[in-house]
Design an enzyme around this catalytic site. Sequence first.
Site, short mmCIF file in Angstrom:
data_model
loop_
_atom_site.label_atom_id
_atom_site.label_comp_id
_atom_site.label_asym_id
_atom_site.label_seq_id
_atom_site.Cartn_x
_atom_site.Cartn_y
_atom_site.Cartn_z
N HIS A 141 0.80 -1.34 -0.05
CA HIS A 141 0.01 0.06 0.00
C HIS A 141 0.78 1.09 0.13
O HIS A 141 0.56 2.24 -0.47
CB HIS A 141 -0.92 -0.01 1.27
CG HIS A 141 -2.16 -0.73 1.07
ND1 HIS A 141 -2.20 -1.97 1.27
CD2 HIS A 141 -3.31 -0.40 0.43
CE1 HIS A 141 -3.54 -2.58 0.89
NE2 HIS A 141 -4.45 -1.52 0.34
N GLY A 142 1.99 1.49 0.48
CA GLY A 142 2.66 2.65 0.67
C GLY A 142 4.20 2.40 1.20
O GLY A 142 4.53 1.43 1.61
#
Lengths: 532, 475
Positions: B314-315
């Site tokens: 996700h990041g």
Amino acid sequence: MKSKKWLIIYTSITVIFLSVIGSMVIYYDPYMHFHKPLVDKYSYAMNDKLQRNVNDGIIKHFDYDAIVTGTSLSENFKASQFDSLFGTNCIKVPFSGGTYKEIHDRLETALEKNQNIKVILWSIDGNYVFFDKDYVLDDRYEYPDYLYDDNPLNDVNYIFNHDVVFDKMLPTVYSMKRNNLQPGIINFDDYSNWNNQYVFGKNAVFPFGYTFEGYGEPQHMTENEKENLLESIHQNLTSLPLQYPDVRFLYYIPPYSAAWWAEKVSSGEICKQLEAEKILIFELLNVGNIELYGFDNDFEMTTDLNNYKDKIHYGQWISSDILISMSNGEKRLTLDNYMSYLDSINNYYSSFDFNSLNNQVDLEDDHAMEAEAAIEYEPVDDPITFDEIEDKIELNNAQISEEKYNDQSVITCKGRLERISTSDVQPDTFIYNDSYIGLKFKIDDISKYNTLLFYGRKTHGNGQPTVCVYDEKGAVQALLARSYSEIDDNWNQYYLDVHDVTGAVTIILNGGYIDSTGDPESEFQFCGIKLQ
Amino acid sequence: MIFNSYIFIFCFFPIFTIGYFLISKLNLKAGNWFIIIASLVLYGYHNLLSLAWLAGSILFTYLFSVLITKKPSKGKLFLVISVSANVLLLIAFKIPGFFEVKADNIESFFMPLALSFITFSQIAYLVNVYKKSIKNYGLQEYLLYVTYFPKLLMGPITEPGDLIDQFYKKKKKKPDIKHIVAGLRLMSFGLFKKVILADTFAKAVNWGFVNPSVLSSADIVLVMLCYTFEIYFDFSGYSDMAIGLSMILNINLPINFNSPYKSTSIQDFWKRWHISLTSFLTKYVYIPLGGNRKGTFRTYINILIVFLVSGFWHGSNWTFVLWGVLHGLLMIYDRYAYKFRQKLSDLFTWICTFISINILWLLFRAESIKQWWTMLGVMIKCESTALSQELVSIFELSEIRLLLNTFFKEDLLSTLHLLYPQIFIIAAFIICLVPKNAYETKKDRSVAGAVLAALALVFGILGMVGESTFIYQNF
């Protein structure tokens, strides 16, 4: 069949709604992008936050023969003063934070669209000399590029724009009465004028005090910086004057305060700044139709922080001063005097005691400076003083005191008005509809006067001045209100601009506190009331 | 080019759709090439560097998929090399973010658009080729699978076999009014969710994270709820648009959201939230690790690994990793306490689940773990319960103000002004909890449905100025 019917309903509603909305935006045209504003029918919003939206429309569709433009330092110019001094019919289109490149591009459009332009006034900010020639401060704004290009397709961003439809168009068109809006646009004197929104003086410029940090190692321009500056000047500042030799370009370098120069001295950048200005001035003076003015050597002005709200932004009275000087040809830079202009700045600030700025007296009423300018520059033939109309004045909860100030009568106002602090009725409406603590008088025609001047001081509790000019319907046409917490018992001169107000008016000078929570013994004194 | 832009809605999609059906009528394969070219145009519209990366990545992965097929004896080696290369590239692009958490620094790194989605799609393709669970596809098929524009930027992550075969069915090459209606309906509501709902909540969230030091306890609760709704309306709005647009082209994409905030456990939540990601991680990470076949302890470890991967995917910030780990731990708890949970009321488990999700979304949005912890501390202490005026005013949408201004008195307006955030939150709860989701009701053909969908489209179009990006576009 159900799907077909669904599709027809869906498509019809979408097309009808979008067509109606689009047509309305094009017709009313809140940003004046397609046509002149319909000033007889609708009100149009113009303010500092909308400059990038409406200035392009003003440039393209208004009738004018002169332009007043520049950064936030041009926002306080009064177009009416410019017109009366230069014999023009100007528009004011300031671009807060507008770089050389941005303003050049807007002026290029103006000169292409309007062949009647005779004069352009542009504030050439000294702190922009090191910007890249193509730099535009677009990070500060969501720049509406679609308004500026020639691509009609991207106007969809304007036509189907939520903010335009629900914030700018529909409330204005359908709620004009409810919102007390009159058809028309704001005048160019008041457009983007921020003068009354700020306080000025040492405490505003240096909220936490100031100590001079000493002299920094002298910095000089690099070859790259020189090259970039020259390119920027040629691209943004001299190309249009060369292309339009019949247009008079009035450029001026806005006077920054000594506080700004203090930073340059302590960082050693003063040499670099003046080197850049030397190049700038020389290049500009070599173009025949550019008249360049410099005010940074007006040290009386730049070292008095009462003229500034921060290190660079000066009050409206300085803008007025600048216009008058330019119209008289004063402070004009020439090839003969510009070196001594730059030397004088360097010499003055190299030996200036910057710590003395910290000891300056911060004038309590910022507008005292403005009042002085108004007295000096906006005289009228037949001013009215309190003593001349004393018999026409109605006093309420106030009396003429025995004491005098400057040999003039003093009116003492005492008490408070029982307005509930949470009430929706504003103080100005309250004193008109109910009662007032102070004085009231009527003027048959106020058109010939520009300013209402008076002295005032708080003598007890929550005494504070609330001065209103009402038209015949009781609507407020001009208002001056100061809070008791900002003033003390020293006499201060106050100034209310009434040059826009016309016809018969009622003027109320209220000195009591307009709130039931205040001190019932609150006291304020007026003196030297004068309409001029 | 993103879906919520004028150029996409008024120009790209209508022209593409007409062109696609016309070309496909003449030649099926030419129609498919048309999709590929259009997809690459859409992808490279704002970022040519990303397009160059995409071309290189696609050619590399396709080459290895061919090698896996051609030389089955070395298939495993080629699979390991190609999957590792994809994963390492993903890690390489993400690592700088772990050490430079400031947004302006992150922007200075080049990150190909939709890197995470494209990497997962390519890995899925390679694994399927190796396992021979899909046919031996050619370059066109592979390009269609990776670049198909409705799902290119933000999924749903699809199985190659499910998607590719649809492009070669003749009956899918003719416009179908039922699909067009269902697609338009989904697309309109998706646009509304994104532009009106998600973007309004986003303003409140952004304000909160720009001014973290001035937030009261009540502000933080509101900002947290707003982010919970923002991320849902943002991502599910996009997914609805993607599925709807694809439906118009007669290509079915899998459902990605199934009313996730109705969940009564974290396990339930992950069956309803970003369903295609959960399916991918289950199939390509959890099951290869042994799934639940190697005992309870290994099952828990496998769950944790899956959520660690999900967090990392996700990041580029430790907040995402911790977010993944905490979700993993809650999943483990759900499994461990399954019997106990069955005894609790649905309302109680729903409240517990929703609060957990909210607190973890706050971590997901925070700029650092420390910031999240500080905000939680302020929220729990409950020292200041007043909402900031500036935060409240964000919810005062101009159309609502206009409506109230026209029909009600001013004093009512000033009272209502304070209630705008509450009204918005309640409306969001109702939308998330009460009706069936848009995918389930895609066969609705009522007149009211047509009117609502048209109004959603009109409002969506009016709200598109500024072309706000989608949250998941950065993943």
